[in-house]
Design a protein around this motif. Structure first.
Motif, PDB file in Angstrom:
ATOM      1  N   TYR A 257       0.565  -1.083   0.128  1.00  0.00           N
ATOM      2  CA  TYR A 257       0.011  -0.039  -0.130  1.00  0.00           C
ATOM      3  C   TYR A 257       0.978   1.132  -0.002  1.00  0.00           C
ATOM      4  O   TYR A 257       1.620   1.365   0.900  1.00  0.00           O
ATOM      5  CB  TYR A 257      -0.940   0.010   1.114  1.00  0.00           C
ATOM      6  CG  TYR A 257      -1.915   1.175   1.278  1.00  0.00           C
ATOM      7  CD1 TYR A 257      -2.867   1.488   0.489  1.00  0.00           C
ATOM      8  CD2 TYR A 257      -1.568   2.023   2.516  1.00  0.00           C
ATOM      9  CE1 TYR A 257      -3.425   2.567   0.639  1.00  0.00           C
ATOM     10  CE2 TYR A 257      -2.512   3.104   2.480  1.00  0.00           C
ATOM     11  CZ  TYR A 257      -3.425   3.413   1.468  1.00  0.00           C
ATOM     12  OH  TYR A 257      -4.311   4.479   1.600  1.00  0.00           O
ATOM     13  N   THR A 258       0.613   2.021  -1.120  1.00  0.00           N
ATOM     14  CA  THR A 258       1.576   3.232  -1.079  1.00  0.00           C
ATOM     15  C   THR A 258       0.889   4.309  -1.717  1.00  0.00           C
ATOM     16  O   THR A 258       0.109   4.424  -2.577  1.00  0.00           O
ATOM     17  CB  THR A 258       2.761   2.717  -1.948  1.00  0.00           C
ATOM     18  OG1 THR A 258       3.970   3.860  -1.799  1.00  0.00           O
ATOM     19  CG2 THR A 258       2.580   2.393  -3.387  1.00  0.00           C
ATOM     20  N   ARG A 259       1.654   5.663  -1.458  1.00  0.00           N
ATOM     21  CA  ARG A 259       1.435   6.494  -2.539  1.00  0.00           C
ATOM     22  C   ARG A 259       2.775   7.129  -3.117  1.00  0.00           C
ATOM     23  O   ARG A 259       3.738   7.402  -2.198  1.00  0.00           O
ATOM     24  CB  ARG A 259       0.905   7.792  -1.611  1.00  0.00           C
ATOM     25  CG  ARG A 259       0.738   9.303  -2.374  1.00  0.00           C
ATOM     26  CD  ARG A 259      -0.272  10.045  -1.823  1.00  0.00           C
ATOM     27  NE  ARG A 259      -0.412  11.310  -2.742  1.00  0.00           N
ATOM     28  CZ  ARG A 259      -1.127  11.494  -3.852  1.00  0.00           C
ATOM     29  NH1 ARG A 259      -1.960  10.491  -3.976  1.00  0.00           N
ATOM     30  NH2 ARG A 259      -1.393  12.702  -4.272  1.00  0.00           N
TER      31      ARG A 259
ATOM     32  N   GLU B 156       4.965   8.012  -7.060  1.00  0.00           N
ATOM     33  CA  GLU B 156       4.690   8.213  -8.456  1.00  0.00           C
ATOM     34  C   GLU B 156       4.829   6.838  -9.137  1.00  0.00           C
ATOM     35  O   GLU B 156       5.762   6.349  -9.297  1.00  0.00           O
ATOM     36  CB  GLU B 156       5.646   8.998  -8.896  1.00  0.00           C
ATOM     37  CG  GLU B 156       5.412  10.567  -8.704  1.00  0.00           C
ATOM     38  CD  GLU B 156       6.631  11.736  -9.094  1.00  0.00           C
ATOM     39  OE1 GLU B 156       7.078  11.390 -10.261  1.00  0.00           O
ATOM     40  OE2 GLU B 156       6.563  12.699  -8.832  1.00  0.00           O
TER      41      GLU B 156
ATOM     42  N   PRO C 149       1.448  11.026  -9.296  1.00  0.00           N
ATOM     43  CA  PRO C 149       0.956  10.339  -7.772  1.00  0.00           C
ATOM     44  C   PRO C 149      -0.116   9.738  -7.864  1.00  0.00           C
ATOM     45  O   PRO C 149      -1.191   9.987  -8.377  1.00  0.00           O
ATOM     46  CB  PRO C 149       0.904  11.740  -6.937  1.00  0.00           C
ATOM     47  CG  PRO C 149       1.620  12.620  -8.005  1.00  0.00           C
ATOM     48  CD  PRO C 149       1.371  12.395  -9.184  1.00  0.00           C
ATOM     49  N   ARG C 150       0.061   8.396  -7.268  1.00  0.00           N
ATOM     50  CA  ARG C 150      -1.172   7.467  -7.141  1.00  0.00           C
ATOM     51  C   ARG C 150      -1.280   6.864  -5.698  1.00  0.00           C
ATOM     52  O   ARG C 150      -0.076   6.571  -4.929  1.00  0.00           O
ATOM     53  CB  ARG C 150      -1.051   6.337  -8.138  1.00  0.00           C
ATOM     54  CG  ARG C 150      -1.026   6.748  -9.962  1.00  0.00           C
ATOM     55  CD  ARG C 150      -0.979   5.485 -10.394  1.00  0.00           C
ATOM     56  NE  ARG C 150      -0.584   5.698 -12.053  1.00  0.00           N
ATOM     57  CZ  ARG C 150      -1.164   5.131 -13.011  1.00  0.00           C
ATOM     58  NH1 ARG C 150      -2.175   4.216 -12.618  1.00  0.00           N
ATOM     59  NH2 ARG C 150      -0.750   5.685 -14.068  1.00  0.00           N
ATOM     60  N   LEU C 151      -2.312   6.374  -5.187  1.00  0.00           N
ATOM     61  CA  LEU C 151      -2.585   5.985  -4.043  1.00  0.00           C
ATOM     62  C   LEU C 151      -2.860   4.691  -4.540  1.00  0.00           C
ATOM     63  O   LEU C 151      -3.885   4.308  -5.315  1.00  0.00           O
ATOM     64  CB  LEU C 151      -3.742   6.385  -3.294  1.00  0.00           C
ATOM     65  CG  LEU C 151      -3.943   5.773  -2.024  1.00  0.00           C
ATOM     66  CD1 LEU C 151      -2.737   6.170  -1.054  1.00  0.00           C
ATOM     67  CD2 LEU C 151      -5.285   6.417  -1.171  1.00  0.00           C
TER      68      LEU C 151
ATOM     69  N   GLU D 280       5.663   8.651  -0.962  1.00  0.00           N
ATOM     70  CA  GLU D 280       5.479   9.410   0.215  1.00  0.00           C
ATOM     71  C   GLU D 280       5.484   8.623   1.405  1.00  0.00           C
ATOM     72  O   GLU D 280       6.039   8.927   2.360  1.00  0.00           O
ATOM     73  CB  GLU D 280       4.025  10.055   0.218  1.00  0.00           C
ATOM     74  CG  GLU D 280       4.105  11.302  -0.684  1.00  0.00           C
ATOM     75  CD  GLU D 280       2.776  11.925  -0.870  1.00  0.00           C
ATOM     76  OE1 GLU D 280       1.858  11.770   0.233  1.00  0.00           O
ATOM     77  OE2 GLU D 280       2.332  12.683  -2.043  1.00  0.00           O
TER      78      GLU D 280
END
Length: 92
Positions: free
Chosen positions: A7-9, A11, A26-28, A82
């Motif tokens: 699980y990440t935020r 690019e 940027p993507r969740l 992030e």
């Protein structure tokens, strides 16, 4: 082991010309990494890989498993995270 949850935020996207729909942005993002990729990531971490090296492993994993482009000439970018969280998925 059924894999490792990611699980990440960050690019994430294809290396494409700026402004392209496929360009990194940027993507969740949530993905279950298959056991072979999870083992590779954890092994590299245990062997002292840098964050940049681990991001490269994640990029290759996403290319194979999410973008479904094995052996593709398209390169996947994963960087500028992030945060990155890992979890063990619930067994079925």
């Amino acid at each position: 082991m059924t894999g490792l949850g990611l699980y990440t935020r960050a690019e994430i996207g294809y290396l494409a010309p700026p402004g392209s729909e496929d360009a990194p942005r940027p993507r969740l993002f949530t993905q279950i990494l298959s056991p072979p990729w999870a083992v590779r990531l954890l092994t590299e971490h245990a062997q002292g890989a840098t964050d940049t090296q681990l991001e490269e492993v994640i990029a290759r994993t996403l290319q194979q498993e999410y973008f479904r482009a094995p052996g593709s000439r398209h390169c996947i970018h994963f960087g500028g995270a992030e945060f990155i969280n890992f979890h063990l998925p619930e067994s079925e």
